[in-house]
Design an enzyme around this catalytic site. Sequence first.
Site, PDB file in Angstrom:
ATOM      1  N   ARG A   1       3.304   3.247  -0.453  1.00 30.85           N
ATOM      2  CA  ARG A   1       3.971   4.189  -1.351  1.00 30.85           C
ATOM      3  C   ARG A   1       4.781   5.204  -0.568  1.00 30.85           C
ATOM      4  O   ARG A   1       5.909   5.505  -0.903  1.00 30.85           O
ATOM      5  CB  ARG A   1       2.918   4.908  -2.197  1.00 30.85           C
ATOM      6  CG  ARG A   1       3.445   6.119  -2.925  1.00 30.85           C
ATOM      7  CD  ARG A   1       2.535   6.536  -4.038  1.00 30.85           C
ATOM      8  NE  ARG A   1       2.200   5.397  -4.855  1.00 30.85           N
ATOM      9  CZ  ARG A   1       1.019   5.239  -5.470  1.00 30.85           C
ATOM     10  NH1 ARG A   1       0.092   6.148  -5.364  1.00 30.85           N
ATOM     11  NH2 ARG A   1       0.792   4.167  -6.193  1.00 30.85           N
TER      12      ARG A   1
ATOM     13  N   ARG B   1     -10.509   3.775  -8.760  1.00 28.29           N
ATOM     14  CA  ARG B   1     -10.354   2.309  -8.712  1.00 28.29           C
ATOM     15  C   ARG B   1     -11.479   1.627  -9.480  1.00 28.29           C
ATOM     16  O   ARG B   1     -11.936   0.540  -9.114  1.00 28.29           O
ATOM     17  CB  ARG B   1     -10.306   1.828  -7.254  1.00 28.29           C
ATOM     18  CG  ARG B   1      -9.187   2.519  -6.515  1.00 28.29           C
ATOM     19  CD  ARG B   1      -8.654   1.800  -5.308  1.00 28.29           C
ATOM     20  NE  ARG B   1      -7.680   2.692  -4.703  1.00 28.29           N
ATOM     21  CZ  ARG B   1      -7.887   3.419  -3.603  1.00 28.29           C
ATOM     22  NH1 ARG B   1      -8.997   3.263  -2.913  1.00 28.29           N
ATOM     23  NH2 ARG B   1      -6.973   4.261  -3.168  1.00 28.29           N
TER      24      ARG B   1
ATOM     25  N   LYS C   1       0.701  12.170  -4.260  1.00 29.35           N
ATOM     26  CA  LYS C   1      -0.073  13.406  -4.403  1.00 29.35           C
ATOM     27  C   LYS C   1       0.863  14.613  -4.373  1.00 29.35           C
ATOM     28  O   LYS C   1       1.633  14.774  -3.439  1.00 29.35           O
ATOM     29  CB  LYS C   1      -1.087  13.508  -3.273  1.00 29.35           C
ATOM     30  CG  LYS C   1      -2.088  12.372  -3.264  1.00 29.35           C
ATOM     31  CD  LYS C   1      -2.994  12.458  -2.049  1.00 29.35           C
ATOM     32  CE  LYS C   1      -3.927  11.277  -1.941  1.00 29.35           C
ATOM     33  NZ  LYS C   1      -3.239  10.008  -1.606  1.00 29.35           N
TER      34      LYS C   1
HETATM   35  C1  PLP Z   1      -3.517   9.257  -0.605  1.00 25.56           C
HETATM   36  C2  PLP Z   1      -2.705   8.149  -0.184  1.00 25.56           C
HETATM   37  C3  PLP Z   1      -2.216   8.067   1.120  1.00 25.56           C
HETATM   38  C4  PLP Z   1      -2.519   9.109   2.171  1.00 25.56           C
HETATM   39  O1  PLP Z   1      -1.983  10.342   1.796  1.00 25.56           O
HETATM   40  P1  PLP Z   1      -2.186  11.649   2.688  1.00 25.56           P
HETATM   41  O2  PLP Z   1      -1.663  12.744   1.816  1.00 25.56           O
HETATM   42  O3  PLP Z   1      -1.372  11.450   3.931  1.00 25.56           O
HETATM   43  O4  PLP Z   1      -3.630  11.786   2.989  1.00 25.56           O
HETATM   44  C5  PLP Z   1      -1.423   6.989   1.453  1.00 25.56           C
HETATM   45  N1  PLP Z   1      -1.097   6.045   0.537  1.00 25.56           N
HETATM   46  C6  PLP Z   1      -1.541   6.115  -0.725  1.00 25.56           C
HETATM   47  C7  PLP Z   1      -1.132   5.055  -1.685  1.00 25.56           C
HETATM   48  C8  PLP Z   1      -2.361   7.156  -1.131  1.00 25.56           C
HETATM   49  O5  PLP Z   1      -2.816   7.200  -2.389  1.00 25.56           O
END
Ligand code: PLP
Length: 384
Positions: free
Chosen positions: A101, A123, A325
């Site tokens: 992502r 999940r 996020k």
């Molecule tokens: C949470 C997440 C990450 C890691 O995110 P950080 O904010 O760097 O900890 C990476 N890929 C996906 C799909 C996530 O949900």
Amino acid sequence: MAHQRSRPRAEWQEQLATGVRDVREIPGLTEEQYQRLEAIAEEYPFFTTPYYLSLIENWDASDPIFLQQMPDAREFENPSFLEDDPLDEEDDMPVPHLTHRYPDRVLFVVTHTCAMYCRFCTRKRKVGKNPVPRPEELQRAIDYIAEHEEIRDVLLSGGDPLTLTDSALEWIISRLRAIPHVELIRIGSKIPCVNPERITPELCEMLARYHPFYLNTHFNHPRELTPEAVRACGLLVDHGIPVGCQTVLLRGVNDDPEVMKELMHALLKARVKPYYIYQADLVKGTDYFRTSVQKGLEIIESLQGHTTGFGVPTFVIDAPGGGGKIPVTPDRIVSLTDDAITLRNFEGGVYEYPAHGYSRDHADGDAVSQNGDPEASRAYPIYD
Ligand SMILES: *Cc1c(COP(=O)(O)O)cnc(C)c1O
Ligand code: SF4
């Protein structure tokens, strides 16, 4: 004289071998209630460790540790906006088990098994249900990472990666470490909270061979920071593995500023750095855990400035539809103009600071600095 004697099971294996998966071990319910919970456990697997059960003080939903692990009749109460995969993780998978992502990092689902199935799991659609990924599927994901030089950070997730054996884990981690552009490898694991004996010196020594290696664990209530859990986190840290904590904001568990502050302090004492607090995802079967967003903001307000700066995690909403996020922060900015920023501190006091930087005071004419540039502040009309 070759005779084979089976080795005694380690304590952590004993925890998994003697784990509880029958709702009838919950005392004091009616036949009708047991049948309903059995139907729920059919849809969303029930499994927990004797260790995590032993942390329950009251055997009902008023107990935060009971609530997190026991099937609940409310899991079938689903408002229509809930989904099985609200974060669209499956849509962002270029190859099975890998969500790509963010451009520079991937989430690699290496197993669907956990040592305890959190009733609020994001999940929930697949943990404890889908088959374990086969080596050739894992290899395909590793090949994808090797082919994409922009990936510098690999997050092993699941399920719980630490339910794999040391050798299965090392099979994966050593292949990732051999990829020159993979800078960081990290694990997301609930194990220190639900089966802490799994954190053995042998495991830590193996992980430490693949530094820089990070681990984010998952504690939601101060009562989970038992001496065993503190030992597990400390052993990881002793091996140079920075340990962070991802907490989920859960109604009836930790939706209280005092409980959260106690949790953050307990984590710091265990040498664990609070990393995120998650607003509940809109996952089917978990709605009874969801709080208001305002509750999360209130908790962050109660921490910022009131306790150790690095004891304050970032409150995030994982945006539905795969937006990733997004941090949600109490608003500290009262106003921002080209001249000044007015700020609100932790006690509600209001303070001012000049908004422009060096250039405006030191160069002549229409000096342009990033901070002093009137165009720059116009890009944020919200502060006009
Ligand atoms: C949470 C997440 C990450 C890691 O995110 P950080 O904010 O760097 O900890 C990476 N890929 C996906 C799909 C996530 O949900
Ligand atoms: S340990 Fe993690 S993946 Fe497993 S059920 Fe809990 S939240 Fe879900």
